[in-house]
Enzyme design. Structure first.
Site, short mmCIF file in Angstrom:
data_model
loop_
_atom_site.label_atom_id
_atom_site.label_comp_id
_atom_site.label_asym_id
_atom_site.label_seq_id
_atom_site.Cartn_x
_atom_site.Cartn_y
_atom_site.Cartn_z
N HIS A 95 -3.87 5.90 3.12
CA HIS A 95 -4.54 4.67 2.68
C HIS A 95 -3.89 3.43 3.30
CE1 HIS A 95 -5.99 1.60 -0.20
NE2 HIS A 95 -6.96 2.44 -0.50
N ASP A 102 0.84 -1.19 0.00
CA ASP A 102 0.00 0.00 0.00
C ASP A 102 0.88 1.25 0.00
OD1 ASP A 102 -2.38 1.77 0.67
OD2 ASP A 102 -3.30 -0.19 0.92
N SER A 153 -10.97 -1.35 -1.35
CA SER A 153 -9.71 -1.28 -0.60
C SER A 153 -9.93 -1.56 0.88
CB SER A 153 -9.08 0.12 -0.73
OG SER A 153 -8.37 0.26 -1.91
#
Length: 790
Positions: A231, A157, A564
């Site tokens: 994220h 990520d 996600s």
């Protein structure tokens, strides 16, 4: 263990064995072979004007014995050292290098080159959710035992913000001794940022540095594993965050935040970079390192954003994940956010578990109140000064037909018309929160964000900078009609905080990628769904909750939506199952999750598609909604070996050389009888009939069930045939004992193609369920469709 980041090549292994360490020997060998080498060796003097990064898949067994390492071979016979970015060892033999397209074409002719593909950019697919998976405090996989503490989850990520409470190592035991990973140093990140929770952290930037003019922007990014985007911190804590009390996002979703596997270890692999995405060359390098380091699970919430599905042998995520799965590592991936369009699901390889997104029973209502008295349902995470019922003029800038204005794009709103008003903005073309900023700059006091027909009624909460809410397509049309027809339209927004116990839930998120599988429809994708809407998890300090540069707010937790967010729920679930059943293969773990899913919501009704409000199908949810409590003891599993995957690749027409691109090792395909892709021992069953076949047709597939429950067991089949289809199972009874743990059965699907009505989805759906008379219910969806070769 720590290493100092540098501009040298990344190798998870030493380049030379100690017996070959003499510089004079190495120099002599390289010099000798340099003079013997012939084209297509790429010299640095070659034109750099059109240079790009390419990935070269090499037959590792072809390396001449004179070279001490593959790197020396590559840098001598293929491309100069200064142009090589990554060398791949664990999941893939080969390298990536910056060359021109002509040079890449020349290298394709080298007898040791199996494949060449251009480096592509991919995108990220962007509390209460673990309880919504069937987990309960102090029970089962969340009991006081150490479930998960011996499992390491590698998260691919944007990195990690290690100071968050979610990554505390308090009361965690020693790091598993088998772990070989490192804690790389870089900008604002060093060995002290790793602990017994974050056991490793690496960053992969060479592909980005080569692709981005001027390299990575260090004013907004950290050249280190530190997360500048948020994220990666969010997905890592969703999978394996520790308990964090009094967690919330500016008061929303307050309570105790924890990941699915709170005791599992995290290894962060930073492959995505703020504002520039994720490159295949770096992702493949992360797979290589993670396998060497010793992770047990890989969580990758990344996929193609161009709408193009590449075959497995040209897809580095498929190739890297095969290398990981072949070594016993479970790989979980996101299904993509291009729903509700059909055939929008991504990450299709059958050795990857592909996860779609659903809602949970928590929402953040914010209602649009119109001057005519109507109150229209919406959602918002706005946490600033509320409007307190005060009404303001409301305007829709799209009534003049200017689409850019209706979308509230930058510099499209006239302050003379907007100042002091609530603006209705259409969703699409720019980030939802950015539209609010455009309204604010133009002097607007608030925003109502209206879905279009493609988004339907699917709503996502955002931490807006101005009073704003999102409404569905129907509500949006009503508000626009009111604003255009009333002589003095006015509106307000009522923010109602957090509400739990919402029904129905789960609901399939409108954005979640949908089937059928665009490569091989015989393999149903997505595999299953998990929570992916309005998920609370840890956040970075580098940006505010909107991610906009102009957002000065800091928050320990943020609420995000996307597949996600669904993917790490399954990654954490896999970690718990791997800890409870260390001998299970990745396919067995996936099977346990798929065959024990929920197909009804908390109203005890069939799962609903958010975009339409109608009943969903396996093209939307795969096998169903993850229920981890039942997956712990599934009764039967459908296991798949490496040889099974190779047979599958043969069945879809790949030749031995093409398959070797994926598997690393040479293979042979059957020559007498071509295998059927439908016979891969998958937990779901899809029968595909060509559209040219008319009349009564049938197809038989084989499945083999492995008993992982009580040794002596008898299972009986119950068939729910799709409408207009006949399904038979032989035998209808499977008997297991201590000596017989595996039983096979045949499923025959018969259909009259002249009469069957496939409906809007182009398919009909049923199921086969095995019961043991006790608690085990093992269900496989059955899909019947007609389509020509893709």
């Amino acid at each position: 263990m720590s290493v100092k980041a540098s501009h040298s090549l990344h190798f998870p292994f030493p380049l030379l064995p100690s017996s070959m360490a003499s510089p004079s020997i190495v120099a002599a060998i390289l010099l000798f072979f340099f003079f013997l080498s012939s084209p297509p060796f790429i010299s640095f003097a070659a034109s750099q004007s059109a240079a790009k990064t390419f990935i070269f898949r090499i037959d590792g067994g072809s390396m001449p014995s004179i070279f001490p390492t593959h790197y020396h071979w590559y840098s001598t016979e293929f491309a100069e050292e200064s142009r090589i970015l990554h060398v791949y060892h664990s999941v893939f033999h080969g390298f990536s290098a910056v060359v021109t397209p002509d040079e890449a074409d020349n290298l394709r002719n080298h007898p040791a080159v199996l494949a060449v593909f251009e480096d592509k950019r991919r995108e990220l697919h962007t509390t209460r959710s673990p309880q919504f998976l069937g987990l309960q405090n102090q029970k089962g996989l969340w009991s006081e035992s150490d479930y998960g503490s011996d499992v390491i989850i590698g998260v691919f990520d944007t990195g990690i913000w290690p100071e968050r409470r979610s990554f505390s190592d308090l009361n965690l035991g020693p790091v598993p001794k088998r772990w070989r990973g490192v804690c790389e140093s870089g900008a604002r990140f060093g060995p002290r940022n790793c602990n017994r929770k974050i056991v490793g952290a690496r960053f992969f930037a060479k592909g980005q540095q080569a692709a981005v003019i001027g390299g990575i922007n260090k004013t907004v990014e950290f050249l280190s594993p530190r997360d500048a985007d948020g994220h990666g911190t969010h997905t890592s804590s969703t999978a394996a965050g520790r308990h964090a009390f009094k967690a919330s996002m500016s008061g929303y979703a307050s309570g105790v935040a924890k990941g699915v596997a709170p005791k599992a270890r995290i290894a962060a692999y930073k492959v995505c970079w703020k504002d520039s995405g994720c490159l295949d060359s770096d992702i493949l390098a992360a797979f290589d390192a993670a396998v060497y380091d010793g992770v047990d699970v890989i969580s990758i919430s990344i996929g193609g954003g161009d709408g193009i599905t590449s075959p497995y042998y040209l897809d580095p995520i498929a190739i890297g994940s095969y290398g990981a799965a072949s070594k016993g590592i479970f790989v979980s991936s996101s299904a993509g956010n291009e729903g509700p369009n059909g055939m929008s699901v991504t990450n299709l390889a059958p050795w990857v578990t592909t996860v779609g997104a659903s809602t949970i029973d928590r929402n953040f209502p914010a209602d649009a109140i119109l001057g005519d008295g109507h109150r229209l349902r919406g959602v918002s995470l706005y946490a600033g000064v509320p409007l307190n019922g005060r009404m303001f003029p409301v305007i829709y800038p799209g009534k003049s037909g200017m689409s850019s204005a209706s979308l509230c794009m930058e510099n499209t709103l006239d302050p003379k018309h907007v100042k002091g008003k609530i603006v209705i903005c259409d969703r699409g073309s720019s980030p939802r929160v950015a539209k609010g900023l455009v309204v604010k700059k133009a002097g607007g006091v608030g925003m109502i964000l209206a879905n279009g027909a493609s988004n339907g009624e699917g709503l996502v909460g955002d931490a807006h900078l101005i009073p704003a809410c999102a409404v569905g397509s129907n509500e949006g049309d009503r508000i626009k009609a009111y604003a255009s027809s009333h002589p003095n339209p006015i509106a307000s927004i009522d923010f109602r905080g957090t509400i739990v116990g919402i029904k129905p839930a789960p609901v399939i998120a409108s954005f979640s990628g949908r089937g059928p599988n665009g490569l091989n429809p015989e393999i149903l994708k997505p595999d299953l769904i998990a929570p992916g809407v309005n998920i609370l998890a840890a956040w970075t300090d580098a940006v505010g909750p909107t991610g906009l540069p102009s957002d000065p707010r800091k928050t320990e937790f943020n609420i995000l939506s996307g597949t996600s967010m669904a993917c790490p729920h399954v990654s954490g679930a896999a970690a718990l199952l791997k800890s409870a059943h260390p001998d299970w293969s990745p396919a067995a773990i996936r099977s346990a999750m798929m065959t024990t899913t929920n197909l009804v919501d908390n109203s005890n009704r069939s799962l609903i598609d958010e975009s339409t409000g109608k009943s969903a199908t396996p093209y939307d949810y795969g096998s169903g909604h993850l229920n981890l409590g039942r997956a712990l003891d599934p009764g039967l599993v459908y296991d798949i070996t490496n040889d099974d995957y190779i047979t599958f690749l043969c069945s879809i027409g790949y030749g031995p050389k093409t398959i070797q691109v994926i598997t690393r090792t040479p293979v042979r395909c059957p020559t007498r009888r071509k295998p059927s892709p439908g016979n891969l021992n998958y937990p779901s069953i899809t029968a595909v009939f060509p559209t040219s076949r008319r009349g009564l047709v049938s197809k038989t597939v084989i499945r083999t069930a492995t008993n992982v429950g009580q040794a002596a067991a008898i299972y009986r089949a119950r068939i729910e045939s799709p409408r207009g289809v006949t399904v038979t199972v032989k035998p209808m009874r499977l008997v297991f004992n201590s000596a017989v743990k595996r039983r096979s059965y045949a499923v025959t699907v018969t259909v009259d193609t002249r009469n069957v009505v496939l409906g809007e989805t182009g398919a009909v759906f049923g199921s086969i369920t095995w019961f043991d008379g006790g608690k085990h219910v093992v269900r496989s969806p059955v899909v019947v469709t007609q389509m020509d070769s893709l």
